[in-house]
Design a protein around this motif. Structure first.
Motif, PDB file in Angstrom:
ATOM      1  N   ILE A  59       0.826  -1.211   0.000  1.00  0.00           N
ATOM      2  CA  ILE A  59       0.000   0.000   0.000  1.00  0.00           C
ATOM      3  C   ILE A  59       0.860   1.261   0.000  1.00  0.00           C
ATOM      4  O   ILE A  59       0.482   2.272  -0.580  1.00  0.00           O
ATOM      5  N   GLU A  95     -13.597   3.361  -0.380  1.00  0.00           N
ATOM      6  CA  GLU A  95     -12.348   3.869  -0.949  1.00  0.00           C
ATOM      7  C   GLU A  95     -12.435   5.344  -1.327  1.00  0.00           C
ATOM      8  O   GLU A  95     -11.445   6.060  -1.273  1.00  0.00           O
ATOM      9  N   HIS A 145      -8.090   0.405   3.491  1.00  0.00           N
ATOM     10  CA  HIS A 145      -7.702  -0.943   3.913  1.00  0.00           C
ATOM     11  C   HIS A 145      -7.843  -1.119   5.426  1.00  0.00           C
ATOM     12  O   HIS A 145      -7.272  -2.051   6.000  1.00  0.00           O
ATOM     13  N   THR A 148      -8.581  -4.573   7.133  1.00  0.00           N
ATOM     14  CA  THR A 148      -7.458  -5.522   7.096  1.00  0.00           C
ATOM     15  C   THR A 148      -6.336  -5.069   8.023  1.00  0.00           C
ATOM     16  O   THR A 148      -5.742  -5.888   8.727  1.00  0.00           O
TER      17      THR A 148
END
Length: 159
Positions: A59, A95, A145, A148
């Motif tokens: 990322i 997002e 993200h 996660t």
């Protein structure tokens, strides 16, 4: 450019033992900054986990370890402060969630949880010696993200 050119030249001329260097370990400055900010003891470990996961996931490729570390601390603080509302949406942040120039996501109907950490993003920037724009840019990369990255970070995922 010149620094890179001279570095390559030094690598060619000198033995490896003279040009080898060890990368800075983020856990060292995460701990130092969190102590300076008087944050709870669990935060450096949580931020370190987030840093490692973000790095493994690719990322934050090309970003400075200092910037990633600062953004990881802010992500932990922001997530903890909104843990109840985030828990209701499964820590899934769209997002396209807008993030202000002050590194604050605009997630509608997301209330602040009780027992919040009072350290704000400006404090994190000061401790890490980064500007708010740098923290914001890396934070924007991490936010989509979130589910996660915070998986298994018990202080954040408690509801």
């Amino acid at each position: 450019r010149e620094i890179g050119m001279y570095y390559k030249l030094m690598n060619q001329v000198l033995d490896a033992q003279y040009t080898a260097f060890e990368r800075a370990k983020p856990s060292a400055f995460l701990q130092r900054w969190c102590t300076a900010l008087d944050l709870p003891e669990w935060i450096p470990e949580a931020a370190s986990k987030i840093y490692e996961r973000a790095d493994e996931m690719g990322i934050v490729q090309g970003k400075s370890p200092v910037s990633i570390s600062a953004a990881s601390i802010w992500l932990v603080i922001w997530s903890f402060n909104h843990r109840h509302g985030l828990g209701q949406i499964g820590f899934l942040v769209p997002e396209d969630t807008p993030v202000s120039s002050a590194a604050v996501p605009n997630v509608p109907m997301l209330a602040v949880s009780e027992g919040q950490i009072t350290c704000d993003q400006r404090d994190v920037c000061k401790a890490a010696s980064v500007v708010i724009a740098t923290l914001t840019s890396v934070f924007k990369l991490l936010l989509p993200h979130l589910n996660t990255l915070v998986e298994g970070v018990s202080h954040i995922q408690q509801r």
